[in-house]
Design an enzyme around this catalytic site. Sequence first.
Site, PDB file in Angstrom:
ATOM      1  CG  ASN A   1      22.302 -33.626  -3.185  1.00  0.00           C
ATOM      2  OD1 ASN A   1      22.345 -34.296  -4.208  1.00  0.00           O
ATOM      3  ND2 ASN A   1      21.419 -33.840  -2.221  1.00  0.00           N
TER       4      ASN A   1
ATOM      5  CG  ASP B   1      17.984 -37.372  -7.561  1.00  0.00           C
ATOM      6  OD1 ASP B   1      17.975 -37.128  -6.338  1.00  0.00           O
ATOM      7  OD2 ASP B   1      17.349 -36.722  -8.401  1.00  0.00           O
TER       8      ASP B   1
ATOM      9  CG  HIS C   1      19.915 -31.570  -6.270  1.00  0.00           C
ATOM     10  ND1 HIS C   1      19.664 -31.930  -4.967  1.00  0.00           N
ATOM     11  CD2 HIS C   1      20.141 -30.224  -6.250  1.00  0.00           C
ATOM     12  CE1 HIS C   1      19.711 -30.857  -4.185  1.00  0.00           C
ATOM     13  NE2 HIS C   1      20.005 -29.803  -4.944  1.00  0.00           N
TER      14      HIS C   1
ATOM     15  CD  GLU D   1      20.528 -37.035   4.138  1.00  0.00           C
ATOM     16  OE1 GLU D   1      21.177 -36.288   4.888  1.00  0.00           O
ATOM     17  OE2 GLU D   1      19.532 -36.665   3.489  1.00  0.00           O
TER      18      GLU D   1
ATOM     19  CG  ASP E   1      22.102 -39.982   7.557  1.00  0.00           C
ATOM     20  OD1 ASP E   1      21.001 -39.463   7.347  1.00  0.00           O
ATOM     21  OD2 ASP E   1      23.189 -39.392   7.361  1.00  0.00           O
TER      22      ASP E   1
END
Length: 344
Positions: free
Chosen positions: A222, A231, A227, A257, A214
């Site tokens: 973010n 990404d 975003h 994630e 994670d």
Amino acid sequence: MATPDPARWRLTESGRRRARLWITGLASAGQLGAALLLSRAGSGQIWEPLLGGVLCAVACALVASSRIPWRWVDIGLLVAATLSVGGQLLTHDTGAPLPPSVQFAGVFLFLTGFIVLPVGWGALYAGGVLAVYSAVLLRSGDLTALWQLGLAGLLSAYLSAFGRTISAERAEAEAFERLALTDPLTGLDNRRAMMARLQKAAHTGQPVTALLLDIDRFKGINDRLGHDVGDEVLREVGRRLRAAVGTHGAVARWGGEEFLVLLDGAASAQATGQALRQAVRAAPMAGGVTVTVSLGGAALREVGTVGELLKLADARLYVAKSSGRDRAELSVPQLHEVQIQTLA
């Protein structure tokens, strides 16, 4: 009853090469063997099988060389076969019927031309072959053979078009299957594909280990950078994980994630976990952020089912994150402790 796996019957690149090696090798041996038998029988007609055997032997050698594309080998064989048949037609006695072997060679050229060449060029090539054969057969007055050869040409064209349609449909189905098993953002396996790997490993008893990773504080990335940057961070983490795992396992985007790494029995979970964490934080990513990951791992031998494997890995990931993040946990808690917590 288990559902048959279509991928089981698909030849890999090396499998196709081996198949062609066997085909050309056996064809060469058969042709050269026929030439030897004709020679011992005192027949003077040994040059056709001899030439065919040599051509197939050359093709076998070319296929064995991975530096030469198969398409060029196929085209080279078609050119050689065309010249060979053309020589027989040019030296054929005017007015005499064509030998069955030469008529069969015309059918072979039709089929091969449609298979090897693109549709337009295949039709043009087949038309040229039919025109040459027509001229020879009309001179000999063998209209039956001309009609049969023309019918063979039409059948070859139909089979070629049908085969190309089937191939296109199969390629489309395979493309959809790949899309269904691939995460569109990272290009990694998705959850469905990784679950299939896990179920197969459990069914066959493979000594695999699952590492659940994670990205630490990903929501903050973010929120602060947007975003688009988030990404790109996910894509870069995926690339680094895949490079670090190499041939010792598979990497999937598990969701959000989270990533799941499936290691084979030859890989050390402790060493690989350390390598994965180092690879992720080795250099800044998009937006200049340095990213860390926490991971929890569990081996299939510790549990009885895939569900228990994932539950144990997730519990250990929680321990890693609650203990300060940027760390790996591969031993605590044990499965019975997780089951007790679940019951409570």
